[in-house]
Structures are given as structure tokens and as C-alpha cells.
Design a protein around this motif. Structure first.
Motif, PDB file in Angstrom:
ATOM      1  N   LYS A 240       0.840  -1.185   0.000  1.00 36.17           N
ATOM      2  CA  LYS A 240       0.000   0.000   0.000  1.00 36.17           C
ATOM      3  C   LYS A 240       0.887   1.251   0.000  1.00 36.17           C
ATOM      4  O   LYS A 240       1.614   1.520   0.958  1.00 36.17           O
ATOM      5  N   ASP A 270      -6.624   3.475   2.882  1.00 35.81           N
ATOM      6  CA  ASP A 270      -6.987   4.038   4.187  1.00 35.81           C
ATOM      7  C   ASP A 270      -8.126   5.039   4.001  1.00 35.81           C
ATOM      8  O   ASP A 270      -7.924   6.260   4.015  1.00 35.81           O
ATOM      9  N   HIS A 271      -9.319   4.537   3.812  1.00 33.36           N
ATOM     10  CA  HIS A 271     -10.470   5.421   3.614  1.00 33.36           C
ATOM     11  C   HIS A 271     -10.729   6.157   4.925  1.00 33.36           C
ATOM     12  O   HIS A 271     -10.982   5.546   5.963  1.00 33.36           O
ATOM     13  N   THR A 272     -10.673   7.487   4.858  1.00 38.08           N
ATOM     14  CA  THR A 272     -10.569   8.299   6.070  1.00 38.08           C
ATOM     15  C   THR A 272     -11.749   9.246   6.200  1.00 38.08           C
ATOM     16  O   THR A 272     -12.052  10.020   5.282  1.00 38.08           O
ATOM     17  N   GLU A 427     -19.077   2.946  -1.067  1.00 35.25           N
ATOM     18  CA  GLU A 427     -18.813   1.668  -0.412  1.00 35.25           C
ATOM     19  C   GLU A 427     -18.274   0.656  -1.419  1.00 35.25           C
ATOM     20  O   GLU A 427     -17.348  -0.105  -1.131  1.00 35.25           O
ATOM     21  N   GLU A 431     -14.632  -1.046  -1.487  1.00 32.08           N
ATOM     22  CA  GLU A 431     -14.527  -2.510  -1.506  1.00 32.08           C
ATOM     23  C   GLU A 431     -13.638  -2.990  -2.637  1.00 32.08           C
ATOM     24  O   GLU A 431     -12.827  -3.904  -2.475  1.00 32.08           O
ATOM     25  N   GLU A 433     -11.334  -1.189  -4.042  1.00 29.53           N
ATOM     26  CA  GLU A 433     -10.065  -0.462  -3.970  1.00 29.53           C
ATOM     27  C   GLU A 433      -9.783   0.322  -5.249  1.00 29.53           C
ATOM     28  O   GLU A 433      -8.670   0.314  -5.787  1.00 29.53           O
ATOM     29  N   THR A 436      -8.870   5.814  -3.014  1.00 25.46           N
ATOM     30  CA  THR A 436      -8.817   5.998  -1.567  1.00 25.46           C
ATOM     31  C   THR A 436      -9.583   7.268  -1.234  1.00 25.46           C
ATOM     32  O   THR A 436      -9.382   8.309  -1.865  1.00 25.46           O
ATOM     33  N   SER A 449     -19.186   1.972   7.514  1.00 22.61           N
ATOM     34  CA  SER A 449     -18.199   1.003   8.008  1.00 22.61           C
ATOM     35  C   SER A 449     -16.965   0.898   7.119  1.00 22.61           C
ATOM     36  O   SER A 449     -15.927   0.398   7.555  1.00 22.61           O
ATOM     37  N   PHE A 450     -17.028   1.368   5.860  1.00 24.70           N
ATOM     38  CA  PHE A 450     -15.860   1.242   4.986  1.00 24.70           C
ATOM     39  C   PHE A 450     -14.750   2.224   5.360  1.00 24.70           C
ATOM     40  O   PHE A 450     -13.629   2.107   4.885  1.00 24.70           O
ATOM     41  N   SER A 452     -11.842   3.236   7.293  1.00 19.41           N
ATOM     42  CA  SER A 452     -10.916   2.462   8.126  1.00 19.41           C
ATOM     43  C   SER A 452     -10.295   3.303   9.218  1.00 19.41           C
ATOM     44  O   SER A 452      -9.735   2.765  10.181  1.00 19.41           O
ATOM     45  N   GLN A 453     -10.356   4.630   9.099  1.00 21.24           N
ATOM     46  CA  GLN A 453      -9.885   5.484  10.175  1.00 21.24           C
ATOM     47  C   GLN A 453     -10.727   6.748  10.239  1.00 21.24           C
ATOM     48  O   GLN A 453     -11.219   7.235   9.215  1.00 21.24           O
TER      49      GLN A 453
END
Length: 459
Positions: A240, A270-272, A427, A431, A433, A436, A449-450, A452-453
Motif C-alpha cells: 500500500k 486508508d479510507h478516512t 462503499e 470494496e 479499492e 482511496t 463502516s468502509f 478504516s480510520q
């Protein structure tokens, strides 16, 4: 019987038909309608616009004002036209907020009520979307307006600011000022509304007391499903790569510090989600990343693995980005059709000035079909409603499938169905990718929920 201060009778337009609707003093109304309901046409009529194709009567009292995204945009464009920065040795702040305030006896008290004390000497262009909306409301009131209609007043406001706005509106009502709101989301209906008019399929499907109408519209409408477009492929597996790194970031405007000692690291995938109160610096942070804030050069900022300011051009960087933001939307006051604006996403330009290929045109047409605007391809972008413009700008950002998708309050002005459609699509993007995602939002119903931070600024 008391005469209505707002009344619609025997109204017929190509998209709207209303037999009779009226509002009297001491009734607090919410007019609710989706982006395709015809509500935007009614709002434009109340604003005194686009009456050439209208039959019937739309009557409002003299001391009436509409505060809308359109009115904010018109004022912003006027400020841009009057910007003298290129002719003086400093940044021209434009018209200061204080200049909008009328000479009413309680002006200072109202400024405090609206909590605009800290920006009253700032230029209009320096205000956030929420601050500029409050300023326009304040301008109207201090110049004698007693009847207000406000479009989507909660868009772009954090939870505390929404409560603050409710407090302000209730304070205005105690002063005898009548307030009506236009909403696209049923979730935003405030507790102080006593009456609701629900527009659906070009007519008022239900109107009356809050409890009565909410019961009739409680059924959720299905979101439109956005489909993957051609050439939409996932990224290759492997390590990554680093997309964004900010070390000890410090950013400000003049003597005002927006944030300091701020660290950020975003790697591929890192979907933020970026959250925090209004004024915490979320939009400013994104402007630094996109190169739209001068402090992008003064900070230790790395984009796609390279230190910012080491020779790369902003155009090289923006080839890797797709961007939607209130600032970008405000900047789109250029001529061009809806199709051309979507195609311009390939070239990262405000407006279309480059030759495009047949495949690029096809991709743009696919995106217009995806978001339900295929019939508007040749319509000038500026003639679209605010929500339609926002959808077109979302398509513009997504069209080139960027490595980094930067979305700052992208759902402003969108109804529940379009908001759900965008989030469902993102989403799928996450999923597979494909990009980002960097996403700024105040709405808790957009925390998916997708992500990640989550980064909370201003804490």
C-alpha cells in the motif's frame, strides 16, 4: 380571518402543480421535497425567479426574504468580481461581515445571538458556508425583514451548530419574525416546526400538522443505484503506497491559527473520515492537500510519496485527485453545459478549455445517466438547481477514477435518496479499492463502516 403572508393559488409549471397552499403568522412550517419533487422550482418562484413558464399566483408579503444556496452563490460571485488583490500589495478581504449588518437598535445583540462576533471583521469570502448563511439571515433581519424562508439551514453544520441554529430561530420567533425552512431530508426536520408541506411528484402530496404529515411520509424511498461505469477496474495488489503525509502541520489565515502540530498519514486503501466542529480546520486541511491554500508550501507535506514544493506542478498532483467541496462549487460560475463540466474532470479545470476524446464524452454521458441527469447534458450548468449542480460535480470528481478522492461535505443540498446513492457507491469504490477516500462530514448518518480510520479535529 388573518390573511396569509405567503400564498400559492392555481399554480402550474412544467414540473409543478399546486391548487392552494398558504402560511399564516404564528405557524412554523417546513416545506419538504426531494431533489426531483419540484420543490426547487417552488423555491425559485418564492425568490422571484423563473416565472416565465408559470401560470397562477405566488404571493408573499413585502418584508420577505429567501436565504438559499443560490443567494449565497450570487453574493460570492459579486465579491469575486470586486476582488482587488491583483491591484494592491495585500490580499483584498472583500466586503467585511460588519458591512452587511443594518443599523437596527439590537444589531449588536443579534450578532451575539448568532455567535458571529469572532468573524464580524472578516471578509465575506473568508466565511464558512454556515457562517455566510447566518450572516445573510442577520442581514435580512437587521434591514427590517420579518418573514424568512431558509433553504437547508442545517447543511454543513455540526451537531452543536445545529442546536445553536435552533436556538437562534426560536429567539427570532420570540421577536415576531416568522421563519419557514425548505428541506431535502426528512431527518433534518426540527422539533420547532408545527406544520409540514410534503412535495412529491410535482404537487403537495400532504400538508398539515407535523404529526399528521410525518405519519403519511414515514415510508422510506429506495435510493437510486449508481452502476460501475466502463473501464472501472480495481488497483493491483501489492504494498500500500503512501498518498498523503503531513508532519506537524500548522495552518492559519493572517494572525489566526486554524490548527497546529497536526499529523496525518493516509496510505492506499486508508479510507478516512474527517470530523470535528465547525471552525476546526477540516476544509482548510483539505485545501492544503489539494494545493488551494498557500500553507501547502510552508509545511512538511508529502503527496504520493514526494515532498510538496520540490518541483512538481499542481496539475501533476491534481491528475491523481478527484475533488468535491463547497469552495469548488462556489468557483463554478463559468459558462458551459452540464456535460462539459463533467468532462472537465479529466483536465482538472474550472470549465472546459481542452479538446476531449469520444471515449471521454461517452464516459461523461454514462455518468450523467448514473446520477439521473442525462436529460440535462446540454443545459447550461448554471441553470441547474443547486442539488443538480452538486451531483454533476460529484460525477466530475469520479469520472477519472482518481487515486485519491477528496470529498468535503459532498452531500450538501442532496436529498435522502441521492445521499444514500452516493454512499452506497463509495462503499463499492472502497470494496474494490478503486480510489482511496478522504471524506469530511458532520452528518452521523454518513459514518459508514468502509472508513478504516476516523480523524476528529479540534479536540
Amino acid at each position: 380571518m388573518q390573511r396569509p403572508w405567503l400564498e400559492v393559488k392555481n399554480l402550474t409549471t412544467p414540473t409543478l402543480r399546486i391548487d392552494h397552499f398558504y402560511i399564516r403568522d404564528n405557524e412554523t412550517w417546513c416545506i419538504l421535497g426531494s431533489n426531483r419533487s419540484g420543490a426547487d422550482k417552488l423555491l425559485s418562484l418564492f425568490s422571484g425567479e423563473n416565472r416565465d413558464d408559470t401560470k397562477g399566483a405566488v404571493r408573499v408579503v413585502d418584508d420577505f426574504r429567501v436565504v438559499s444556496f443560490s443567494s449565497q452563490q450570487e453574493l460570492y460571485e459579486r465579491e469575486v468580481r470586486n476582488d482587488d488583490t491583483d491591484f494592491i500589495d495585500m490580499i483584498d478581504p472583500g466586503t467585511r461581515a460588519a458591512a452587511f449588518i443594518g443599523a437596527s437598535e439590537d444589531a449588536n445583540e443579534l450578532v451575539r445571538l448568532f455567535r458571529l462576533d469572532h468573524v464580524i471583521e472578516s471578509g465575506y469570502r473568508q466565511l464558512s458556508s454556515g457562517e455566510s448563511r447566518k450572516l445573510l439571515i442577520l442581514e435580512a433581519i437587521t434591514h427590517g425583514v420579518r418573514h424568512l424562508l431558509i433553504e437547508n439551514p442545517y447543511d454543513g453544520l455540526d451537531v452543536d451548530s445545529c442546536r445553536e441554529l435552533d436556538r437562534v430561530v426560536q429567539g427570532l420567533q420570540k421577536r415576531g419574525i416568522e421563519v419557514v425552512i425548505f428541506l431535502t431530508s426528512r431527518h433534518d426536520i426540527p422539533g420547532w416546526c408545527t406544520h409540514i408541506a410534503y412535495i412529491k411528484n410535482g404537487t403537495i402530496a400532504s400538508q398539515g400538522s407535523r404529526a399528521q404529515v410525518l405519519g403519511a411520509i414515514n415510508q422510506k424511498e429506495d435510493a437510486r443505484q449508481w452502476s460501475p461505469v466502463s473501464e472501472m477496474a480495481t488497483v493491483e495488489d501489492g504494498e500500500k503506497s503512501e498518498l498523503v503525509r503531513l508532519v506537524g502541520g500548522t495552518v492559519g489565515y493572517g494572525e489566526r491559527t486554524i490548527f497546529s502540530s497536526f499529523d496525518l498519514l493516509v496510505k492506499q486503501g486508508d479510507h478516512t473520515l474527517i470530523t470535528g466542529p465547525n471552525g476546526a480546520g477540516k476544509s482548510t486541511l483539505l485545501a492544503v492537500i489539494t494545493g488551494d491554500h498557500p500553507d501547502c508550501y510552508t509545511n512538511e507535506l508529502y503527496l504520493f510519496g514526494n515532498r510538496r514544493g520540490t518541483g512538481e506542478s499542481i496539475w501533476q498532483l491534481k491528475k491523481e485527485m478527484g475533488i468535491v467541496s463547497p469552495a469548488l462549487h462556489r468557483s463554478h460560475y463559468v459558462p458551459g453545459s452540464t456535460l462539459q463540466i463533467v468532462i472537465s474532470g479529466f483536465f482538472d479545470s474550472i470549465g472546459l478549455y481542452s479538446k476531449f476524446t469520444a471515449s471521454q464524452k461517452t464516459r461523461a454521458q454514462e455518468w450523467l445517466a448514473n446520477i439521473g441527469l442525462e436529460a440535462y447534458a446540454t443545459v447550461p450548468f448554471r441553470r441547474l438547481s443547486f442539488a443538480q449542480q452538486r451531483l454533476a460535480l460529484i460525477a466530475r470528481a469520479l469520472i477519472k477514477l482518481p487515486r485519491l478522492l477528496i470529498l468535503d461535505e459532498p452531500t450538501q443540498g442532496l436529498d435522502d435518496q441521492n445521499r444514500e446513492s452516493l454512499l452506497n457507491f463509495l462503499e463499492m469504490v472502497a470494496e474494490k479499492e478503486i480510489s482511496t477516500i478522504l471524506y469530511v462530514s458532520h452528518r452521523r448518518d454518513e459514518y459508514r463502516s468502509f472508513f478504516s480510520q476516523q480523524i476528529e479535529m479540534g479536540t
